[in-house]
Design an enzyme around this catalytic site. Structure first.
Site, PDB file in Angstrom:
ATOM      1  N   PHE A  15       0.706  -1.254  -0.093  1.00  0.00           N
ATOM      2  CA  PHE A  15      -0.073   0.073  -0.010  1.00  0.00           C
ATOM      3  C   PHE A  15       0.951   1.258   0.157  1.00  0.00           C
ATOM      4  O   PHE A  15       0.591   2.125  -0.855  1.00  0.00           O
ATOM      5  CB  PHE A  15      -0.952   0.027   1.201  1.00  0.00           C
ATOM      6  CG  PHE A  15      -1.844   1.248   1.169  1.00  0.00           C
ATOM      7  CD1 PHE A  15      -3.033   1.111   0.385  1.00  0.00           C
ATOM      8  CD2 PHE A  15      -1.690   2.062   1.897  1.00  0.00           C
ATOM      9  CE1 PHE A  15      -4.078   2.055   0.430  1.00  0.00           C
ATOM     10  CE2 PHE A  15      -2.531   3.441   1.978  1.00  0.00           C
ATOM     11  CZ  PHE A  15      -3.739   3.135   1.389  1.00  0.00           C
ATOM     12  N   ALA A  16       1.954   1.208   0.815  1.00  0.00           N
ATOM     13  CA  ALA A  16       2.872   2.484   0.681  1.00  0.00           C
ATOM     14  C   ALA A  16       3.380   2.572  -0.611  1.00  0.00           C
ATOM     15  O   ALA A  16       3.572   3.631  -1.150  1.00  0.00           O
ATOM     16  CB  ALA A  16       3.709   2.158   1.845  1.00  0.00           C
ATOM     17  N   TYR A  59      13.815   0.478  11.559  1.00  0.00           N
ATOM     18  CA  TYR A  59      13.008   1.404  11.900  1.00  0.00           C
ATOM     19  C   TYR A  59      13.492   2.221  12.928  1.00  0.00           C
ATOM     20  O   TYR A  59      13.153   3.686  12.850  1.00  0.00           O
ATOM     21  CB  TYR A  59      11.583   0.853  12.374  1.00  0.00           C
ATOM     22  CG  TYR A  59      10.777  -0.021  11.774  1.00  0.00           C
ATOM     23  CD1 TYR A  59      10.890  -0.168  10.285  1.00  0.00           C
ATOM     24  CD2 TYR A  59      10.080  -1.035  12.354  1.00  0.00           C
ATOM     25  CE1 TYR A  59      10.177  -1.030   9.641  1.00  0.00           C
ATOM     26  CE2 TYR A  59       9.181  -1.997  11.487  1.00  0.00           C
ATOM     27  CZ  TYR A  59       9.352  -2.087   9.965  1.00  0.00           C
ATOM     28  OH  TYR A  59       8.489  -2.656   9.275  1.00  0.00           O
ATOM     29  N   LEU A  75       2.244  -0.381   8.855  1.00  0.00           N
ATOM     30  CA  LEU A  75       2.721  -1.519   9.323  1.00  0.00           C
ATOM     31  C   LEU A  75       1.149  -2.304   9.647  1.00  0.00           C
ATOM     32  O   LEU A  75       0.156  -1.719   9.520  1.00  0.00           O
ATOM     33  CB  LEU A  75       3.398  -1.427  10.555  1.00  0.00           C
ATOM     34  CG  LEU A  75       4.769  -0.612  10.294  1.00  0.00           C
ATOM     35  CD1 LEU A  75       5.423  -0.538  11.850  1.00  0.00           C
ATOM     36  CD2 LEU A  75       5.741  -1.450   9.614  1.00  0.00           C
ATOM     37  N   HIS A  80       0.436  -0.778  15.171  1.00  0.00           N
ATOM     38  CA  HIS A  80       0.346   0.722  14.907  1.00  0.00           C
ATOM     39  C   HIS A  80       0.613   1.555  16.241  1.00  0.00           C
ATOM     40  O   HIS A  80       1.323   2.562  16.156  1.00  0.00           O
ATOM     41  CB  HIS A  80      -1.145   0.960  14.457  1.00  0.00           C
ATOM     42  CG  HIS A  80      -1.415   0.484  13.163  1.00  0.00           C
ATOM     43  ND1 HIS A  80      -2.528   0.581  12.480  1.00  0.00           N
ATOM     44  CD2 HIS A  80      -0.408   0.025  12.136  1.00  0.00           C
ATOM     45  CE1 HIS A  80      -2.529  -0.041  11.113  1.00  0.00           C
ATOM     46  NE2 HIS A  80      -1.185  -0.201  10.950  1.00  0.00           N
ATOM     47  N   LYS A  98      -5.045   3.378   9.371  1.00  0.00           N
ATOM     48  CA  LYS A  98      -5.889   2.830   9.879  1.00  0.00           C
ATOM     49  C   LYS A  98      -6.174   1.287   9.982  1.00  0.00           C
ATOM     50  O   LYS A  98      -5.932   0.599   9.136  1.00  0.00           O
ATOM     51  CB  LYS A  98      -7.581   3.577   9.320  1.00  0.00           C
ATOM     52  CG  LYS A  98      -7.721   3.246   8.044  1.00  0.00           C
ATOM     53  CD  LYS A  98      -8.015   2.046   7.710  1.00  0.00           C
ATOM     54  CE  LYS A  98      -7.906   1.522   6.152  1.00  0.00           C
ATOM     55  NZ  LYS A  98      -7.969   0.210   6.058  1.00  0.00           N
ATOM     56  N   ARG A 167      -4.928  -9.363   6.096  1.00  0.00           N
ATOM     57  CA  ARG A 167      -6.486  -9.323   6.608  1.00  0.00           C
ATOM     58  C   ARG A 167      -7.144 -10.751   6.905  1.00  0.00           C
ATOM     59  O   ARG A 167      -8.117 -10.672   7.633  1.00  0.00           O
ATOM     60  CB  ARG A 167      -7.237  -8.480   5.511  1.00  0.00           C
ATOM     61  CG  ARG A 167      -6.653  -7.165   4.942  1.00  0.00           C
ATOM     62  CD  ARG A 167      -7.277  -6.923   3.634  1.00  0.00           C
ATOM     63  NE  ARG A 167      -6.779  -5.259   3.228  1.00  0.00           N
ATOM     64  CZ  ARG A 167      -5.678  -5.346   2.814  1.00  0.00           C
ATOM     65  NH1 ARG A 167      -4.901  -6.381   2.621  1.00  0.00           N
ATOM     66  NH2 ARG A 167      -5.099  -4.321   2.425  1.00  0.00           N
ATOM     67  N   ASP A 179     -10.666  -3.609   8.793  1.00  0.00           N
ATOM     68  CA  ASP A 179     -10.065  -2.887   7.482  1.00  0.00           C
ATOM     69  C   ASP A 179     -10.944  -2.092   6.746  1.00  0.00           C
ATOM     70  O   ASP A 179     -10.556  -0.986   6.438  1.00  0.00           O
ATOM     71  CB  ASP A 179      -9.731  -4.270   6.533  1.00  0.00           C
ATOM     72  CG  ASP A 179      -9.073  -4.026   5.385  1.00  0.00           C
ATOM     73  OD1 ASP A 179      -8.055  -3.043   5.300  1.00  0.00           O
ATOM     74  OD2 ASP A 179      -9.600  -4.471   4.183  1.00  0.00           O
TER      75      ASP A 179
END
Length: 326
Positions: A15-16, A59, A75, A80, A98, A167, A179
């Site tokens: 996604f990033a 990180y 992440l 999170h 989120k 997920r 999600d």
């Protein structure tokens, strides 16, 4: 010229890579400066569009970098809160995917740390930055459909074949409601500025200890709501706000111009239908620009940790109601 906000990304997630890193790179007032990943192969696609990107091996090294102002956290869900805390403690502003937590009360300490540090920390709830949602809220509050009577929200997709998908894994905070329920629930709260008075029905289907189909109803002050979220149904996105004098309908509310063209349908008396389209807006880029503006000027940010906590509390209440409905 104002100094840009220099961003670092914790982890080279898909996604990033596909959405948020390009959005940071394209956003006015932002510089994509760092990426933390131990895998050079995962870093390569990021470096391809940002050759000046500094790649950190872990990180902690990125958080220790003095030339990183803000951190984006994509992440897995269960990490999170931990890394949002670490980033704030390292003096970085934080934009976290989120859901920012797995329980509402986990956000309390993060709010306290945000206030103590004076840094901006927020959940990456990008839809509130999109003009279609801002316009829809204006129309609703301006009485375009009269008195709101009911909200109907649907967000579904089918990843049953992708067994290893994060997920579908309970140990990392997976499940359909964390999600995508965050969207249907949060969008209702954003539009109405209301919290549910009661979760009146929660019918959840489970596989491998994650929710895969959720049919949920709630009572608000003056209106009802019903949402369907699923990781086992054909893809559909729709948010409908039904009043006594009309209907507002968003047909691509969560992935505008990807799932479908971004538009609002306004159905009013006499079967009149007006359509407003938003063909070119990128809510990820707008989100980053809004975040940078708040960092530089102290301007209010559109989705606070308190607002994120409200949605997470609603999710907690849905899971509790589901236990009672069994």
């Amino acid at each position: 010229m104002e100094k840009p906000v220099r961003w670092g990304v914790l982890g080279a997630s898909k996604f990033a890579r596909q959405h948020m890193a390009p959005a940071i790179h394209a956003a006015d007032g932002a510089v994509l400066a760092g990426l933390a990943t131990s895998d050079p192969a995962k870093a390569a696609p990021f470096v391809a569009f940002q050759p000046d990107l500094q790649v950190f091996g872990d990180y902690e090294a990125l958080l220790a970098a003095s030339d990183i102002d803000a951190v984006y956290i994509p992440l897995p869900n269960h990490l999170h809160i931990e890394w949002a805390h670490k980033a704030l403690e390292a003096g970085k502003h934080v934009l976290c995917e989120k859901p920012i937590a797995l329980q509402a009360d986990e956000i309390d300490a993060l709010i306290a740390l945000r206030d103590k540090t004076g840094l901006l920390a927020a959940e990456a709830y990008m839809i509130v930055h999109h003009p279609q949602w801002q316009r829809a809220k204006h129309l609703l509050q301006d009485g375009a459909i009269g008195e709101l009577m009911h909200v109907e929200g649907v967000f579904t997709y089918n990843n049953a074949a992708d067994v290893g998908n994060i997920r579908n894994r309970p140990n990392v905070g997976g499940g359909g409601i964390p999600d995508i329920g965050v969207y249907t629930y949060g969008a209702t709260r954003f539009m109405t500025d209301q919290e549910p008075q009661a979760i009146t029905h929660a019918d959840l289907t489970w596989e491998n200890d994650v929710d895969v189909v959720a049919r949920v109803s709630a009572q608000f002050d003056g209106f009802t709501a019903h949402w369907v979220n699923s990781m086992r149904m054909h893809p559909l996105q729709d948010m409908t706000f039904h009043g006594d004098e009309g209907i507002l309908r968003l047909t691509a509310p969560f992935n505008p111009n990807v799932f479908d063209g971004a538009k609002i349908e306004i159905h009013q008396t006499g079967n009149a239908v007006r359509v407003e389209r938003f063909p070119s807006d990128n809510h990820y880029k707008l989100q980053v620009e809004s975040f940078c503006q708040s960092v530089r000027t102290g301007a209010p940010y559109a989705w606070t940790l308190e607002q994120a906590r409200g949605t997470q509390l609603m999710i907690d209440r849905v899971f509790e109601a589901a236990k009672k409905d069994i």
